[in-house]
Design a protein around this motif. Sequence first.
Motif, PDB file in Angstrom:
ATOM      1  N   ARG A 503      24.481  86.795  29.454  1.00 54.38           N
ATOM      2  CA  ARG A 503      24.125  87.278  30.790  1.00 54.38           C
ATOM      3  C   ARG A 503      25.139  86.806  31.833  1.00 54.38           C
ATOM      4  NH1 ARG A 503      19.311  89.236  32.430  1.00 54.38           N
ATOM      5  NH2 ARG A 503      17.727  89.735  30.875  1.00 54.38           N
ATOM      6  N   GLY A 517      27.871  97.045  30.067  1.00 57.13           N
ATOM      7  CA  GLY A 517      26.727  97.233  29.179  1.00 57.13           C
ATOM      8  C   GLY A 517      26.564  95.979  28.346  1.00 57.13           C
ATOM      9  N   THR A 519      23.819  93.469  25.681  1.00 62.48           N
ATOM     10  CA  THR A 519      22.603  93.337  24.878  1.00 62.48           C
ATOM     11  C   THR A 519      22.192  91.876  24.839  1.00 62.48           C
ATOM     12  OG1 THR A 519      23.863  93.026  22.829  1.00 62.48           O
ATOM     13  CG2 THR A 519      23.268  95.279  23.412  1.00 62.48           C
ATOM     14  N   THR A 524      18.372  95.620  26.427  1.00 56.69           N
ATOM     15  CA  THR A 524      19.700  96.217  26.523  1.00 56.69           C
ATOM     16  C   THR A 524      19.875  96.762  27.934  1.00 56.69           C
ATOM     17  OG1 THR A 524      19.640  96.827  24.190  1.00 56.69           O
ATOM     18  CG2 THR A 524      21.231  97.977  25.568  1.00 56.69           C
ATOM     19  N   TYR A 525      20.998  96.424  28.550  1.00 52.57           N
ATOM     20  CA  TYR A 525      21.222  96.782  29.948  1.00 52.57           C
ATOM     21  C   TYR A 525      22.519  97.569  30.105  1.00 52.57           C
ATOM     22  CZ  TYR A 525      17.717  93.145  30.817  1.00 52.57           C
ATOM     23  OH  TYR A 525      16.571  92.393  30.810  1.00 52.57           O
ATOM     24  N   ASP A 528      23.014  98.212  36.399  1.00 49.70           N
ATOM     25  CA  ASP A 528      21.922  97.507  37.073  1.00 49.70           C
ATOM     26  C   ASP A 528      20.563  97.708  36.422  1.00 49.70           C
ATOM     27  OD1 ASP A 528      23.706  96.641  39.037  1.00 49.70           O
ATOM     28  OD2 ASP A 528      23.412  98.447  40.243  1.00 49.70           O
ATOM     29  N   TYR A 529      20.506  98.471  35.332  1.00 47.98           N
ATOM     30  CA  TYR A 529      19.200  98.852  34.805  1.00 47.98           C
ATOM     31  C   TYR A 529      19.044  98.516  33.325  1.00 47.98           C
ATOM     32  CZ  TYR A 529      19.166 101.484  39.156  1.00 47.98           C
ATOM     33  OH  TYR A 529      19.229 101.835  40.471  1.00 47.98           O
ATOM     34  N   MET A 530      17.793  98.282  32.936  1.00 47.23           N
ATOM     35  CA  MET A 530      17.490  98.062  31.530  1.00 47.23           C
ATOM     36  C   MET A 530      17.367  99.413  30.831  1.00 47.23           C
ATOM     37  SD  MET A 530      14.152  96.332  29.686  1.00 47.23           S
ATOM     38  CE  MET A 530      14.530  94.633  30.114  1.00 47.23           C
TER      39      MET A 530
END
Length: 882
Positions: A503, A517, A519, A524-525, A528-530
């Motif tokens: 992260r 991107g 994981t 999994t992102y 800005d979004y999952m």
Amino acid sequence: MKILKVQTLRGPNYWSIRRHKLILMRLDLEELDEKFSDQIPGFYEALVQTLPSLEEHFCSPGCRGGFLQRVREGTLMGHIVEHVAIELQALAGMPVDFGRTRESSTPGVYRVVFEYLNPIAGRYAGRAAVRLCQSLVNGSYPASELEQDLTELKQIWADAALGPTTEAIVKEAEARGIPWFEWPVRSLVQFGSGVYQRQIQTAQTDRTGVLGVELAGDKEATKVMLARIGIPVPKGEVIRRFENLAEAIADVGGFPIVLKPLDGNHGRGITLNITSMAQAEAAYDFAKAESKDGMVMVEQYCQGRDFRVLVINGKVAAVAERVPAHVIGDGRSTVADLVEQTNQDPQRGHGHDNILTRIKLDQTSQDLLDAQGCSLSSVPGEGKVCYLKATANLSTGGVAIDRTDEIHPENIWIAERTARLVNLDIAGIDISSPDLAQPMRENGGVIVEVNAAPGLRMHLQPSQGQPRNVAAPIVDWLFPPGTPCQVPIISLTGTNGKTTTTRLTAHLFRQTGKVVGYTTTDGTYVGDYMAEAGDNTGPQSAELILQDPTVEIAVLETARGGMLRSGLAFAHCDVGVVLNVSADHLGLHDIDTLEDMARVKSILAEATHPEGYVVLNAEDPLVAAMAERVQAKIAYFSLDPEHPLIQSHIQTGGLVAVYQDQQLVFRKGNQRIEIAKAVDVPLTLGGKAPFMIANALAACLVAYVQGVTIEQIVAGLQTFQASVEQTPGRMNLIDLGRIHALLDYAHNPASYEAVGGFVRNWSAGERIGVIGAPGDRRDQDFILLGKLSAQYFDWIIVKEDYDTRGRAKGEVAHLIAAGIQQANPDCRHEVILDEVLAIQTALTKASHGSLVVILPESVHRALDLIEFTRSAESEIAPSFLC
């Protein structure tokens, strides 16, 4: 024998970094355990009789016949099954040669590993090999069963074939190191990854415009456009009704004519050289049946040879002359016999399997023979050519002759203009001309039609002439020389700290403004979004990132489970990170020692590209030793700037990141770059969490070697916190006013020690631990967790996961409690199996100023409990307490 489990590996793996496609079969030899092949009467002779081609297997002796020598002298059945599975695939047209057989942790159970080209075929071959060997042991294996297995394997291979066009492009991409994925829809293949990916469907690319495909499918529109810019085309009329046929024939100048569906392709529905109204009527019905919209093209028949000109990215790449399916008389054989003889050619197969396609006789063949004054029973004279198809398509048995070097420059100019006008990046242009070596406008040649997604087989493997590697200019078009084909891949592994470091690494890269991107065990992102929730640290989640067209950088948490189950999702990463190796998950999947676990983690390091970097923990001997097995450049991190390995690496000009003078620092030779003070990095909890400092050092190295600036790294470090939002369940220190709660997903000895390093620095109030561990660990691991906890906490509540992973209820908790008792009999502790009740008890009974450390099964459930405590004055309890 009994097959216990079959796994399909698809990337660099525990057994091989280079051989990605492997079947791993867990095989119980049962009564054949410790029974060597030389002890089984007649087995060697039966095996050689059944599969004499095993003579070609070298095996450990390193010579032809080496494997059979091993069988004759005595080897175990697992080893024999490995070689038989390899040979069955080879006999079915799938040549493979890699295999390994090793005993597992369970006596009598072996891990049999062998290569495959197609996973379904590989698994089938494994089962068939066990069946064959067992039958030979039992004294009977009918030849019909071997024939049936080989037939099935061949069919599996044929069903899975990409087709000659796609396969050629894929092989060219592979030769250039370009990764590819096959989507499970519409024969779609992706090359490259992330924002650099390109897609094809046979010879149609993602740059092939819809308008171009539509125009190519509308033959009349194509002709009108070509004629308007002076390109020769045959006269033609489009009709919808039979009663307009005679008038249309007259309009194009009378017989001979061609009838074909307006929207047809691949030669379907076409009749050439029609010379009478009777033939025209039959041809009209034939074309009408193949037309989706019922429109039929009536066209002037131009006498000449059939040529296909392939244009790629506006340039002529190859030219082939196509000759319709035919036989040549020998003065003795009938036409039917000659067809049979022709079809015996090993170069001919069904569909697109081979260079040529077998000739199938139909009514069109009969009619064409009638027009030539013969039949299937006729015996044509020596040298007489009897045509069996009107069109020259390879799919109907035609042959191709390479004419690339013969085409006239003016005809090249016409073909390239044609492709550009129709707006096709890859176009197959059909030309009827007496000779393409002469200008078409001088010898009456015409462009008959333009095809989108043209087949490449006639150019790749012509029946006569020089093969042309037309896949090369297609791949050049997809990825011009010097352009990237895949996004940077950063892969991180280790026993502890993976998720936090992943992260943080992703956060540092986001400072560049690029779409990252990544994981993690939390999900999994993308940006800005999952994209997908769950514990997503395996190859399937990694593929999601690599296949996403918006991703510019991939940061992949890579757990040992996924590497053991399927291998890595990529052939190479640009940066591989190994944080540490410690006791966790031992005793699972035949990984029984720390050295075994280090071998698993080293897969990632060894798969790092030679031009990339491997980031290693200098203080972990098992991790540092991986440097001997990697081809990439090495960068080390350490909390000890005087560590001998750190010092020697600096002296040889290597890059390191160390914790020195309370700062995070890069060192390389005489160069020293101060990144930030630990106290200014929120993740380190004011510099009190040493393992978080180590995680930050590793992440900084990754960003730095990938070109992230120091300013961007500092900005990322200062805005990343061990918070519920950014690192849920990873050292989340939460101020509840009266007390503090520390939430962490520690579940093994090393992570307990890491949390303990912070707990020791807590001076106010009691230090309370709510502890537990997953049930699929060894008894000694639970006892050790108890002993460690007794060193850190004043009061311990031992709880248990709701998912006991096969353990009896209370078993794990009592083992941990036994460890506490052994380490410190006076340590206050109690067992509350229910996790919710255990956490609630600690939070409500903690004295003022205390630190409550919660190591939960469910991070989100624990967070809900903490929030409930924060707002204790509320009368509404969360649902899980009701």
